[in-house]
Design an enzyme around this catalytic site. Structure first.
Site, mmCIF file in Angstrom:
data_model
loop_
_atom_site.group_PDB
_atom_site.id
_atom_site.type_symbol
_atom_site.label_atom_id
_atom_site.label_comp_id
_atom_site.label_asym_id
_atom_site.label_seq_id
_atom_site.Cartn_x
_atom_site.Cartn_y
_atom_site.Cartn_z
ATOM 1 N N LYS A 93 21.502 11.547 -38.878
ATOM 2 C CA LYS A 93 22.186 12.119 -40.038
ATOM 3 C C LYS A 93 21.196 12.170 -41.202
ATOM 4 C CE LYS A 93 26.796 11.585 -42.089
ATOM 5 N NZ LYS A 93 27.876 10.624 -42.326
HETATM 6 O O1 G3P Z 1 30.735 10.032 -43.928
HETATM 7 C C1 G3P Z 1 30.756 10.824 -45.052
HETATM 8 C C2 G3P Z 1 32.101 11.019 -45.692
HETATM 9 O O2 G3P Z 1 33.092 11.142 -44.719
HETATM 10 C C3 G3P Z 1 32.432 10.081 -46.806
HETATM 11 O O3 G3P Z 1 33.790 10.099 -47.163
HETATM 12 O O4 G3P Z 1 35.729 9.196 -48.402
HETATM 13 O O5 G3P Z 1 33.409 8.385 -48.961
HETATM 14 O O6 G3P Z 1 34.138 10.681 -49.581
HETATM 15 P P1 G3P Z 1 34.283 9.550 -48.613
#
Ligand code: G3P
Length: 217
Positions: free
Chosen positions: A87
């Site tokens: 990633k």
């Molecule tokens: O993995 C990346 C993403 O899904 C992060 O989510 O909830 O931290 O915006 P969030």
């Protein structure tokens, strides 16, 4: 549409995997820090544990931001297990590294994507997955699902092979909307996935069926 779980928590990964509908896992440095993994070897071991639980792609994010370092770190991550996907953040050196990984047969996930232009660059670099963060877009007063629609339309018109991995999912409704908008994959915490099960009429209907079943002995 594939279902990935967005967590580094092994119990939650097992719970989602036991449902039989899990296709993969995504992690990021914040999610790894949340489960208390510390040190390079512990991080590698944790990814190996995740890859043993789930038969599908596991995104492991690099911590580096320069081309040579991203490539070196990515090679080490990819060597952990055949299902590891490197990633890489949407930055200039990240795009260069994505192209290097593509040319060297290493699967990638381009992360921190917030616009169609960024998604086009990720596809041009040959990323396996592109991760638009729909919840964070909603948080900033834009429409995350609309971005998924836009990227899906562009990728289809241009014939890009990169899979749209809708990330930063916050609710069961987000998952449904992403399916409708043409996402190839959603990655979600466990709760929104389990939330898809819920409907009050299901609970009421089941209670009545079980009550009537009792009268039949
Ligand atoms: O993995 C990346 C993403 O899904 C992060 O989510 O909830 O931290 O915006 P969030």
């Amino acid at each position: 549409m594939k279902f990935f779980i967005d967590t580094a928590n092994l119990d939650q990964i097992k719970e989602a995997n036991d449902l039989g509908i899990l296709d993969g896992v995504t992690t990021n440095p914040s999610l790894m820090a949340k489960v208390g993994v510390k040190g390079q070897q512990a991080i590698m071991d944790h990814y190996a544990k995740i890859a043993e639980i789930v038969d599908g792609d596991v995104s492991a994010e690099v911590f580096s931001t320069t081309f040579n370092e991203i490539v070196e770190e990515g090679k080490k991550l990819a060597a952990i297990h055949p299902n590891i996907v490197v990633k890489v953040p949407m930055i200039k050196d990240g795009i260069k590294a994505l192209k290097w990984f593509t040319d060297n047969g290493i699967k990638t996930n381009c992360t921190l994507v917030f616009s169609a232009g960024q998604a086009i660059l990720a596809a041009k670099a040959g990323a396996t997955y592109v991760s638009p963060f729909i919840g964070r877009i909603d948080d900033s007063n834009w429409d995350g699902v609309q971005l998924i629609e836009q990227i899906a339309q562009i990728y289809s018109l241009q014939g890009y092979k990169t899979e749209i991995l809708a990330a930063s999912i916050r609710s069961p409704l987000h998952i449904v909307q992403c399916a409708q908008a043409g996402a190839d994959v959603i990655t979600s915490p466990l709760d929104p996935i389990l939330g898809l099960l819920k409907h009050p009429l299901t609970d009421i209907g089941l209670a009545k069926f079980l009550e009537d079943a009792k009268t039949m002995g």
